[in-house]
Write an enzyme that holds these catalytic residues in place. Sequence first.
Site, short mmCIF file in Angstrom:
data_model
loop_
_atom_site.label_atom_id
_atom_site.label_comp_id
_atom_site.label_asym_id
_atom_site.label_seq_id
_atom_site.Cartn_x
_atom_site.Cartn_y
_atom_site.Cartn_z
N GLU A 151 49.77 36.16 40.71
CA GLU A 151 51.02 35.54 41.15
C GLU A 151 52.01 35.51 39.98
OE1 GLU A 151 52.12 34.73 44.20
OE2 GLU A 151 53.90 34.55 42.98
N LYS A 207 48.89 41.14 34.96
CA LYS A 207 49.41 39.77 34.91
C LYS A 207 49.49 39.26 33.46
CE LYS A 207 50.46 35.54 35.82
NZ LYS A 207 51.81 35.14 36.20
N ASN A 211 52.92 38.27 31.19
CA ASN A 211 53.15 36.97 30.54
C ASN A 211 53.23 37.11 29.02
OD1 ASN A 211 53.37 35.56 32.86
ND2 ASN A 211 51.51 34.34 32.61
N PHE A 252 65.21 36.07 29.39
CA PHE A 252 64.23 35.63 28.40
C PHE A 252 64.71 35.86 26.98
CE2 PHE A 252 60.34 33.93 30.21
CZ PHE A 252 60.70 33.99 31.55
N GLY A 256 65.27 28.66 21.84
CA GLY A 256 65.00 27.26 22.14
C GLY A 256 63.85 26.73 21.31
N CYS A 263 51.28 28.29 31.78
CA CYS A 263 50.85 29.69 31.79
C CYS A 263 50.94 30.39 30.43
CB CYS A 263 51.66 30.48 32.81
SG CYS A 263 51.30 29.96 34.49
P1 NAD Z 1 46.96 23.49 39.53
O1 NAD Z 1 46.10 22.79 38.55
O2 NAD Z 1 48.30 22.95 39.88
O3 NAD Z 1 46.15 23.63 40.92
C1 NAD Z 1 44.83 24.02 41.03
C2 NAD Z 1 44.22 23.24 42.20
O4 NAD Z 1 42.93 23.77 42.51
C3 NAD Z 1 43.99 21.76 41.91
O5 NAD Z 1 44.66 20.98 42.88
C4 NAD Z 1 42.46 21.59 42.01
O6 NAD Z 1 42.08 20.34 42.53
C5 NAD Z 1 42.11 22.72 42.95
N1 NAD Z 1 40.71 23.17 42.90
C6 NAD Z 1 39.96 23.46 41.81
N2 NAD Z 1 38.73 23.86 42.19
C7 NAD Z 1 38.70 23.84 43.55
C8 NAD Z 1 37.71 24.15 44.53
N3 NAD Z 1 36.49 24.59 44.19
N4 NAD Z 1 38.03 24.00 45.83
C9 NAD Z 1 39.25 23.55 46.19
N5 NAD Z 1 40.24 23.26 45.31
C10 NAD Z 1 39.95 23.40 44.01
O7 NAD Z 1 47.08 24.99 39.01
P2 NAD Z 1 48.30 26.02 39.25
O8 NAD Z 1 49.40 25.75 38.30
O9 NAD Z 1 48.58 26.12 40.71
O10 NAD Z 1 47.61 27.38 38.76
C11 NAD Z 1 46.61 28.02 39.53
C12 NAD Z 1 46.40 29.42 38.97
O11 NAD Z 1 47.59 30.21 39.13
C13 NAD Z 1 46.08 29.47 37.48
O12 NAD Z 1 45.17 30.51 37.23
C14 NAD Z 1 47.41 29.79 36.84
O13 NAD Z 1 47.28 30.43 35.60
C15 NAD Z 1 48.02 30.71 37.87
N6 NAD Z 1 49.48 30.75 37.89
C16 NAD Z 1 50.20 29.60 37.76
C17 NAD Z 1 51.59 29.64 37.79
C18 NAD Z 1 52.42 28.38 37.64
O14 NAD Z 1 53.63 28.50 37.47
N7 NAD Z 1 51.83 27.20 37.71
C19 NAD Z 1 52.25 30.88 37.98
C20 NAD Z 1 51.49 32.03 38.14
C21 NAD Z 1 50.10 31.95 38.09
#
Ligand code: NAD
Length: 434
Positions: A151, A207, A211, A252, A256, A263
Site C-alpha cells: 500500500e 515498496k 519509501n 518531497f 524540515g 513508515c
Molecule cells: P496499525 O497499527 O494502525 O493497524 C494494525 C491493526 O492490525 C491494529 O488495529 C491491530 O490491532 C490489528 N491486528 C494485529 N494483528 C491482528 C490479527 N492477528 N488479527 C486481526 N487484527 C490484527 O498499522 P497501520 O499503520 O495500518 O499499518 C499496517 C501496515 O501497513 C504496516 O505494515 C505498515 O507499514 C503498512 N503501511 C502503513 C501506512 C500508513 O500510512 N500507516 C502506509 C502504507 C503501508
Amino acid sequence: MRIAMIGSGYVGLVSGACLADFGHQVVCVDKDAGKIAALGRGTIPIFEPGLDSLVAENVRRGNLSFTTDLAAAVGPADVVFIAVGTPSRRGDGHADLSYVYAAAREIAAAVDGFTVVVTKSTVPVGTGDEVERVIRETNPAADVAVVSNPEFLREGAAISDFKRPDRIVVGLEDERARPVMTEVYRPLYLNQAPLLFTGRRTSELTKYAANAFLAMKITFINEMADLCEKVGADVQEVARGIGLDNRIGSKFLHAGPGYGGSCFPKDTIALAKTAEDYSAPLRLIETTVAVNDHRKRAMARKIIAACGGEVRGKTVALLGLTFKPNTDDMREAPSLSIIQALQDAGARIRAYDPEGMDAAKGLTENVTFCGGPYEAAEGAEALVIVTEWELFRALDFERLKGAMKAPLLVDLRNIYRRDEVRQHGFDYLSIGRG
Ligand code: NAD
C-alpha cells in the site's frame, strides 16, 4: 467480491472502506475488541479526513461491516488482505513479522475453497514465501494463492491516495490470482491507474525501495538546507530550481525537522538490515537513517541557540506534534525527540496539536497540553512551529506577542516569510533560508 480485511488500522480501515465503496462486500477484522466495538457504534478510532462519512455510507449500504471473528470473515471470502502492523523489532531493527505470521496461521485454519491471500502490510522481501509456507504447514488442504500488494497511501490524504493511486503493484507467483486481483481493482483500472503485475519478491522490494527513495530525497534537501544556512542561500529557491527539472520532480523537497511517522523510519532501517543480510549493503539508506536521526535533536539545539544558548527554566511552546498535518499519528514524530532534548536542557514545554494530543500524552512527560496556539504561547520565550497544520498558517502575531514573554518564532516548516513576521516585532528563524 467478498473481501476480508485483517487489521483495521490506518491502512486496513481506509482500504476496507474504499474497497466497499467500489461495490465489494468487505468485512474488516481486528483483534482489538475496543476498536471493533467503536466502529460498530459508528466511531472512527483514528483521525483521517473523510473516513467517517465513507465508513458510515458503506455501512448504511450494507457493504461494510466489522468483527473480531476472523474465521467468520475469512470463511466466505474470495480475497483476504493482511493489513496488520509490521513495526521495528526491538533490538535489531528488522521488521517484526509476528503479527503477519499469526494472522496467516489464523487465516489458514479458516479458509474455505480457493482464496487469494494478499499481504498489504509492508513486509521484507521473501515474506510472501514464508506466509505461504505457514499456511500450508497449518492447513495442508488450504487452496490459496499468496500475493503481495503493498500500500502506498499517505496518512492525511489516504482516501484520495487509495482511490486515485499513481500505480497499483501486485506481485504474484500463482496465475490464478491475476484475474482476482484485476477484479478487486477494476474500478481503478478503468480510471487508468496502472496495475503493475510483478513477481512477489519484486513487489515486496518495490515498496521498500519507494519509501527509502522518498526518505533519501527528504534527507537530501534537509542537508542542503543546512548548507544554505551556512552560505547565505535559500533552500526553498534551490528546491524550486531543481524540482522544476522533470528528472528530479518538485515533491518531497521541503526542508524540515526530519522525517517521522509510522513508515519511513522503520522501513528504511528494515531495508538496510535486509540488504546487510544479503551482503548487498545500501550505504545511501544507512546514511539517510543516521542523518535523519541526528537531525531531530539538532532541531532542539537550533531552538536553544535561538533562545540565546540557554533554555534552563525557560518555557518553549510547540505548535504541532504529529509527524505531519491531518493525522493523529504520533509514531516516530520529530516532536518527540525535540521535546526530550529541550527538556534535557531544562526547558518547560507547552504544546498544542489539533489531533495528536491524546496520543502525545502517552509518549511524553511533563508537557503542558493547551487548548489552542494562543494558550500554548502564554509565557513562552520561543514559539516553535513543528507541524504545518493549516490553522498555524495565519497566526495573529499581535495576540501572540501579548501572550509571550519574548517574541521569537522558530518556524521548522518554513510556512512564513521572514519580513512579514519581523514586521510584527518578532525574531524569526526558519530552515535553510540563510
Ligand atoms: P496499525 O497499527 O494502525 O493497524 C494494525 C491493526 O492490525 C491494529 O488495529 C491491530 O490491532 C490489528 N491486528 C494485529 N494483528 C491482528 C490479527 N492477528 N488479527 C486481526 N487484527 C490484527 O498499522 P497501520 O499503520 O495500518 O499499518 C499496517 C501496515 O501497513 C504496516 O505494515 C505498515 O507499514 C503498512 N503501511 C502503513 C501506512 C500508513 O500510512 N500507516 C502506509 C502504507 C503501508
